[in-house]
Design a protein around this motif. Structure first.
Motif, PDB file in Angstrom:
ATOM      1  N   THR A  27       0.853  -1.188   0.000  1.00  0.00           N
ATOM      2  CA  THR A  27       0.000   0.000   0.000  1.00  0.00           C
ATOM      3  C   THR A  27       0.889   1.237   0.000  1.00  0.00           C
ATOM      4  O   THR A  27       2.107   1.155   0.204  1.00  0.00           O
ATOM      5  N   ASN A  28       0.262   2.391  -0.191  1.00  0.00           N
ATOM      6  CA  ASN A  28       1.046   3.629  -0.207  1.00  0.00           C
ATOM      7  C   ASN A  28       1.787   3.837   1.109  1.00  0.00           C
ATOM      8  O   ASN A  28       2.980   4.157   1.129  1.00  0.00           O
ATOM      9  N   GLU A  29       1.102   3.642   2.223  1.00  0.00           N
ATOM     10  CA  GLU A  29       1.732   3.870   3.523  1.00  0.00           C
ATOM     11  C   GLU A  29       2.821   2.836   3.798  1.00  0.00           C
ATOM     12  O   GLU A  29       3.861   3.156   4.384  1.00  0.00           O
ATOM     13  N   MET A  30       2.598   1.581   3.374  1.00  0.00           N
ATOM     14  CA  MET A  30       3.629   0.561   3.557  1.00  0.00           C
ATOM     15  C   MET A  30       4.871   0.916   2.752  1.00  0.00           C
ATOM     16  O   MET A  30       6.000   0.735   3.225  1.00  0.00           O
ATOM     17  N   MET A  31       4.676   1.455   1.545  1.00  0.00           N
ATOM     18  CA  MET A  31       5.819   1.851   0.732  1.00  0.00           C
ATOM     19  C   MET A  31       6.612   2.955   1.428  1.00  0.00           C
ATOM     20  O   MET A  31       7.849   2.906   1.507  1.00  0.00           O
ATOM     21  N   ILE A  32       5.914   3.947   1.956  1.00  0.00           N
ATOM     22  CA  ILE A  32       6.600   5.034   2.643  1.00  0.00           C
ATOM     23  C   ILE A  32       7.385   4.497   3.827  1.00  0.00           C
ATOM     24  O   ILE A  32       8.554   4.873   4.051  1.00  0.00           O
ATOM     25  N   GLN A  33       6.784   3.589   4.580  1.00  0.00           N
ATOM     26  CA  GLN A  33       7.459   3.039   5.756  1.00  0.00           C
ATOM     27  C   GLN A  33       8.695   2.231   5.371  1.00  0.00           C
ATOM     28  O   GLN A  33       9.687   2.221   6.113  1.00  0.00           O
ATOM     29  N   GLN A  34       8.662   1.566   4.222  1.00  0.00           N
ATOM     30  CA  GLN A  34       9.854   0.845   3.778  1.00  0.00           C
ATOM     31  C   GLN A  34      10.985   1.813   3.451  1.00  0.00           C
ATOM     32  O   GLN A  34      12.159   1.546   3.748  1.00  0.00           O
ATOM     33  N   PHE A  35      10.648   2.944   2.835  1.00  0.00           N
ATOM     34  CA  PHE A  35      11.679   3.945   2.555  1.00  0.00           C
ATOM     35  C   PHE A  35      12.213   4.546   3.852  1.00  0.00           C
ATOM     36  O   PHE A  35      13.415   4.824   3.979  1.00  0.00           O
ATOM     37  N   ASN A  48       7.703   8.268  -7.338  1.00  0.00           N
ATOM     38  CA  ASN A  48       7.324   9.686  -7.289  1.00  0.00           C
ATOM     39  C   ASN A  48       5.814   9.851  -7.191  1.00  0.00           C
ATOM     40  O   ASN A  48       5.313  10.674  -6.419  1.00  0.00           O
ATOM     41  N   TYR A  49       5.090   9.067  -7.964  1.00  0.00           N
ATOM     42  CA  TYR A  49       3.642   9.283  -8.063  1.00  0.00           C
ATOM     43  C   TYR A  49       2.867   8.597  -6.948  1.00  0.00           C
ATOM     44  O   TYR A  49       1.772   9.040  -6.590  1.00  0.00           O
ATOM     45  N   VAL A  50       3.419   7.560  -6.361  1.00  0.00           N
ATOM     46  CA  VAL A  50       2.810   7.006  -5.161  1.00  0.00           C
ATOM     47  C   VAL A  50       2.920   8.025  -4.024  1.00  0.00           C
ATOM     48  O   VAL A  50       1.972   8.231  -3.250  1.00  0.00           O
ATOM     49  N   LEU A  51       4.060   8.696  -3.942  1.00  0.00           N
ATOM     50  CA  LEU A  51       4.239   9.753  -2.943  1.00  0.00           C
ATOM     51  C   LEU A  51       3.277  10.913  -3.196  1.00  0.00           C
ATOM     52  O   LEU A  51       2.696  11.471  -2.247  1.00  0.00           O
ATOM     53  N   LEU A  52       3.100  11.291  -4.444  1.00  0.00           N
ATOM     54  CA  LEU A  52       2.157  12.373  -4.760  1.00  0.00           C
ATOM     55  C   LEU A  52       0.741  12.012  -4.325  1.00  0.00           C
ATOM     56  O   LEU A  52       0.021  12.855  -3.747  1.00  0.00           O
ATOM     57  N   ALA A  53       0.330  10.767  -4.591  1.00  0.00           N
ATOM     58  CA  ALA A  53      -1.011  10.338  -4.175  1.00  0.00           C
ATOM     59  C   ALA A  53      -1.143  10.389  -2.661  1.00  0.00           C
ATOM     60  O   ALA A  53      -2.200  10.763  -2.122  1.00  0.00           O
ATOM     61  N   SER A  54      -0.074  10.037  -1.949  1.00  0.00           N
ATOM     62  CA  SER A  54      -0.111  10.080  -0.489  1.00  0.00           C
ATOM     63  C   SER A  54      -0.223  11.515   0.010  1.00  0.00           C
ATOM     64  O   SER A  54      -0.917  11.793   0.999  1.00  0.00           O
ATOM     65  N   ILE A  55       0.451  12.458  -0.653  1.00  0.00           N
ATOM     66  CA  ILE A  55       0.325  13.866  -0.286  1.00  0.00           C
ATOM     67  C   ILE A  55      -1.115  14.331  -0.471  1.00  0.00           C
ATOM     68  O   ILE A  55      -1.690  15.027   0.386  1.00  0.00           O
ATOM     69  N   ILE A  56      -1.731  13.927  -1.587  1.00  0.00           N
ATOM     70  CA  ILE A  56      -3.122  14.304  -1.848  1.00  0.00           C
ATOM     71  C   ILE A  56      -4.028  13.781  -0.739  1.00  0.00           C
ATOM     72  O   ILE A  56      -4.906  14.501  -0.222  1.00  0.00           O
ATOM     73  N   GLU A  57      -3.819  12.535  -0.335  1.00  0.00           N
ATOM     74  CA  GLU A  57      -4.668  11.941   0.710  1.00  0.00           C
ATOM     75  C   GLU A  57      -4.466  12.645   2.050  1.00  0.00           C
ATOM     76  O   GLU A  57      -5.435  12.917   2.786  1.00  0.00           O
ATOM     77  N   ARG A  58      -3.214  12.956   2.394  1.00  0.00           N
ATOM     78  CA  ARG A  58      -2.948  13.587   3.681  1.00  0.00           C
ATOM     79  C   ARG A  58      -3.511  14.999   3.746  1.00  0.00           C
ATOM     80  O   ARG A  58      -4.009  15.443   4.795  1.00  0.00           O
ATOM     81  N   GLY A  83      -1.680  -2.745  -4.288  1.00  0.00           N
ATOM     82  CA  GLY A  83      -2.468  -2.039  -3.287  1.00  0.00           C
ATOM     83  C   GLY A  83      -2.143  -0.565  -3.307  1.00  0.00           C
ATOM     84  O   GLY A  83      -2.780   0.227  -2.630  1.00  0.00           O
ATOM     85  N   VAL A  84      -1.128  -0.183  -4.098  1.00  0.00           N
ATOM     86  CA  VAL A  84      -0.738   1.224  -4.201  1.00  0.00           C
ATOM     87  C   VAL A  84      -1.572   1.931  -5.254  1.00  0.00           C
ATOM     88  O   VAL A  84      -2.112   1.311  -6.172  1.00  0.00           O
ATOM     89  N   VAL A  85      -1.639   3.233  -5.119  1.00  0.00           N
ATOM     90  CA  VAL A  85      -2.345   4.088  -6.076  1.00  0.00           C
ATOM     91  C   VAL A  85      -1.468   5.301  -6.337  1.00  0.00           C
ATOM     92  O   VAL A  85      -0.758   5.771  -5.455  1.00  0.00           O
ATOM     93  N   GLY A  86      -1.526   5.808  -7.542  1.00  0.00           N
ATOM     94  CA  GLY A  86      -0.807   7.026  -7.893  1.00  0.00           C
ATOM     95  C   GLY A  86      -0.020   6.834  -9.164  1.00  0.00           C
ATOM     96  O   GLY A  86      -0.096   7.649 -10.089  1.00  0.00           O
ATOM     97  N   ASP A  87       0.737   5.729  -9.221  1.00  0.00           N
ATOM     98  CA  ASP A  87       1.474   5.429 -10.447  1.00  0.00           C
ATOM     99  C   ASP A  87       0.623   4.609 -11.400  1.00  0.00           C
ATOM    100  O   ASP A  87       0.994   4.412 -12.562  1.00  0.00           O
TER     101      ASP A  87
END
Length: 835
Positions: A146-154, A175-185, A243-247
């Motif tokens: 998921t987007n949050e799991m990806m961020i936590q791995q980084f 890049n675009y998974v991070l952008l989607a996470s910014i939009i959600e936050r 489970g990711v969104v954005g890319d």
């Protein structure tokens, strides 16, 4: 599939007389042809000035149910999703919730990178690495990313940036998974709801939605991705990364994407001045630009913009000509990219190239892997094998009946000297008549530069492929001078040789070859060769060698090549392995045990072998001590190194009447012993060469091996077949491979036909480092040979060295028939093969 073809070809819209335009005709003809040949399953829409002139669906939403596609069917857009993410960011900017030049850490503070802006993410200039490998390395077996799991791995693993932020452009989905996470936050809502609320609902896009692998319900108009594997479809849809969104993972139809395209001419979503930023090329820190905006590739600024999307079994493209207001949208399931390529060509008014296919049926397929022969058909597309298996012809497809013969990969000759004759004889009948489709040149330490070989190919195309090694002796001559080779290279000279070798390796040379028994390299020391081998290893090349001795000091020569492999840490191969000392005949098994012991120590040592008891070289190799005027040396050669009764002069320029005669016969004519004749022949040839510079005055076919040793060498599991052939007197140039198939496989039964084919194809490719050839499998180049195992045999002999082989029915090189019924087709599709 074919029985429902009428159902699958859904509505075609013909709005006005524009439907008969060239573009529409091209689209319909192209995609109909691709669909008919199972190379497209999808939907197409084309519009001009806001009017849809063409829309059509070809195929099914799910091959398992055969439900027909419509132009409202929703495909995974893959990377076409990115432009929607960028629009969402721009909308948040207009609301004053962010600025695109804000630091990403302002919104994702836990991210372990600084000075990366939202703009950097949008334009692929952040330097952040792809998340794919990181997730696969650290994931749990049952995890779905998921987007949050990806961020936590980084956050946890802190992978280094691929480059300094802003200095390069490098496409990166992270890049675009991070952008989607910014939009959600920022929006406090899921990206799914944000896009629905702020984009798809306002635009009336009813077929567009976010869908991931962790969502419980599959939408009704959802299209499933698939791959075509050997004529059969297999599911290739969402994965454990979906489970990711954005890319990716936004789904839409061609009709909805047309609504999206038209909205970009308006201010329905953002102001015109805001949107203009999306279509400007990104500026890098060195003041250069790259033609990518915010989720759009810029084909021509202020005119044409495109973006493709490919993931799992989906291939899509959206093309916009904003100057003329033309739009083309293609969405497809299936992993064939021809539809996307055709769409680009049509949209840009370029030539559309749909490669023809043909089908070879009714064959016993021996695919090169060593597995048993099987009944199969093989489909060729352009220069590549498209499918292998139980295949049925497409409508109108050319079908070639193999009449029950064996179809195998084209043979790869790992040690050949035919390359120099191709400019004069590009038909390459010597190779093709025995099923060889690729030759490896640059042997025995002598080579031509890669640039020269490629230039010659452009000037005179050939019927076969050529790869090359770089010769040790050749670079010695370039650095030390041709008349100064009777010593080891100095340190300074060695450094210059390394530079020359490295340059050739970077241009595609397979590696380093040596001819250490020959005078041009004989006086080099081990360290010189090891240092050059290390240079080769740095470029992941290989080493092949005519070792320093094949007779009296062979044990030391074998120890040398093993040591080179050990110290340089690269694969090493013994060229045309043989035992040429009469005293050691019958000891092949002992030598192979030594090589096998080296392999057990981790040294990748292999060999190639030609199937004859006699070699082809200069008389001078019969003098291991280089004592060419010594009667003792000549007597030793006669007694221990060759059989004068079975050794034939192939060339003797000083007296051409001796050509074709054995050494014993010449000695009888001269009333001399064979040893005395050897000294005469060498002295006369040396004198002739002094008055005729550049001429090789003598060549002999030397009988100095036993069939029993040859059989042992051919049988070793790490030996591949070669010819060592040139357009000279030795019959191996025309018959080595067919001799193995006829004499050693069918008649003597020393190995199975499948094993022999493996030694001529996949094993040869592995030993020299050639990829994508040597196996009959989808995706490999279509180098093929059709032959009759019951009749295949070599006919070339000492008296007629150019007699053509029997049993080779047809040969294809890169999908082109080049040899049939013992004749060239005068086609020249051969290529230079780079490492």
């Amino acid at each position: 599939m074919r029985s429902i073809a009428i159902l699958l070809l859904c509505t075609i819209v013909t709005v006005t007389s524009f439907a008969q335009t060239t573009t529409v005709k091209k689209l319909d003809a192209t995609f109909a042809q691709l669909y008919k040949t199972n190379r497209f399953n999808g939907t197409v829409l084309y519009a001009e000035n806001g009017k849809v002139l063409y829309k059509k669906a070809f195929g099914v939403t799910d091959y398992r149910t055969n439900q027909p596609l419509t132009t409202q069917s929703s495909f995974n857009l893959a990377s076409v999703t990115k432009q929607f993410i960028c629009m969402s960011i721009l909308m948040l900017q207009e609301k004053g919730l962010l600025q695109i030049d804000d630091d990403v850490k302002k919104y994702i503070p836990e991210l372990p990178y600084t000075n990366i802006t939202i703009r950097n993410l949008m334009t692929h200039t952040s330097g952040i690495p792809e998340y794919f490998d990181i997730f696969q390395r650290y994931r749990g077996t049952l995890d779905t990313l998921t987007n949050e799991m990806m961020i936590q791995q980084f956050v946890q693993y802190k992978p280094a940036l691929d480059f300094e932020t802003g200095t390069k452009w490098n496409y990166c989905n992270t890049n675009y998974v991070l952008l989607a996470s910014i939009i959600e936050r920022l929006s406090k809502e899921s990206i799914k709801n944000f896009i629905s609320k702020h984009i798809t609902e306002p635009l009336g896009m009813k077929d567009t939605y976010v869908y991931t692998d962790i969502m419980p319900a599959v939408p009704a108009n959802h299209v499933y991705g698939f791959s075509e594997e050997n004529g059969k479809r297999v599911v290739n849809d969402l994965t454990n990364m979906d489970g990711v969104v954005g890319d990716g993972n936004l789904y839409s139809s061609v009709e909805d994407l047309f609504k999206w395209d038209q909205s970009l001419y308006t201010e329905k979503l953002v102001k015109k001045t805001t949107l203009e930023q999306a279509f400007k090329p990104v500026h890098l820190k060195n003041d250069s630009t790259y033609p990518y905006g915010f989720g759009w590739f810029i084909d021509k600024e202020n005119e044409r913009y495109t973006h493709t999307g490919g993931w799992a079994g989906f291939r899509n493209i959206i093309c916009r000509d904003v100057k003329n207001k033309h739009t083309l949208i293609v969405l497809s399931s299936g992993d064939n990219t021809l539809g996307i390529q055709a769409a680009k060509a049509i949209f840009h008014n370029d030539t559309v190239n749909i490669p023809a296919t043909f089908l070879i049926t009714n064959v016993k397929l021996i695919d090169g892997t060593g597995t048993p022969a099987r009944n199969a058909a093989v489909r060729i597309e352009d220069n590549t094998i498209l499918a292998v298996g139980d295949l049925k012809p497409f409508d109108g497809e050319t079908v070639i009946d193999g009449n029950g013969k064996v179809l195998a990969p084209g043979f790869i000759d790992s040690h050949s000297h035919l390359e120099g004759s191709l400019s004069k004889y590009p038909e390459a009948i010597a190779a093709l008549n025995q099923g060889i489709t690729t030759i490896v040149a640059g042997q025995d330490g002598e080579s031509d530069p890669v640039d020269s070989i490629k230039a010659e190919f452009e000037k005179v195309p050939a019927a076969i492929n050529v790869a090359t090694y770089t010769g040790h002796t050749t670079i010695r001559e370039m650095v030390m001078g041709a008349d100064n080779l009777g010593r080891p290279a100095s340190s300074a000279e060695l450094e210059k040789m390394k530079i020359l070798l490295n340059a050739e390796l970077q241009k595609g040379s397979l590696g380093l070859s040596s001819g250490l028994e020959y005078e041009g390299a004989f006086y080099s020391n081990r360290d010189e060769v090891i240092q050059l081998a290390k240079t080769t290893a740095e470029q992941k090349g290989r080493y092949i060698s005519h070792i320093r001795s094949e007779d009296i000091t062979m044990s030391d020569a074998v120890d040398e090549i093993i040591n080179i492999g050990r110290e340089a840490k690269l694969p090493v191969q013994i060229s045309h392995i043989k035992i040429a000392l009469k005293d050691d005949w019958g000891s092949a098994a002992d030598l192979l045990a030594q090589l096998q012991h080296a392999r057990a120590q981790g040294i990748d040592i292999t060999a190639d072998c030609y199937p004859y008891e006699f070699w082809n070289s200069t008389l001078r190799v019969l003098f291991p001590k280089k004592d060419f005027t010594s009667i003792e040396g000549a007597n030793f050669a006669v007694d221990h190194l060759f059989d004068p009764e079975g050794s034939v002069l192939v060339r003797f320029a000083a007296d051409t009447t001796y050509k074709g005669k054995t050494i014993a016969a010449v000695a009888k004519l001269r009333n001399e012993t064979p040893a005395q004749t050897l000294l005469y022949l060498i002295a006369a040839s040396e004198a002739f060469e002094k008055t005729h510079p550049g001429v090789d005055a003598e060549t002999v076919m030397g009988k100095s091996m036993t069939d029993a040793d040859v059989i042992d060498f051919l049988s070793w599991q790490h030996t591949n077949i070669c010819s060592d052939g040139a357009l000279g007197g030795h019959p191996r140039a025309y018959g080595a491979f067919t001799r193995v198939l006829g004499n050693y496989v069918r008649d003597k039964k020393i190995m199975s036909l499948e094993t022999a084919i493996n030694k001529m194809t996949a094993l040869s490719a592995e030993h020299v480092g050639i990829k994508d050839r040597g196996i009959v499998a989808a995706g490999y180049y279509a180098d093929l040979v059709l032959f009759d195992p019951a009749t295949v045999k070599d006919n070339a002999g000492i008296n007629d060295p150019k007699a053509l082989s029997d049993g080779i029915v047809k040969v294809w090189v890169n999908g082109v028939l080049v040899y049939e019924d013992k004749q060239s087709t005068k086609k020249y599709p051969g290529v230079f093969i780079k490492r």
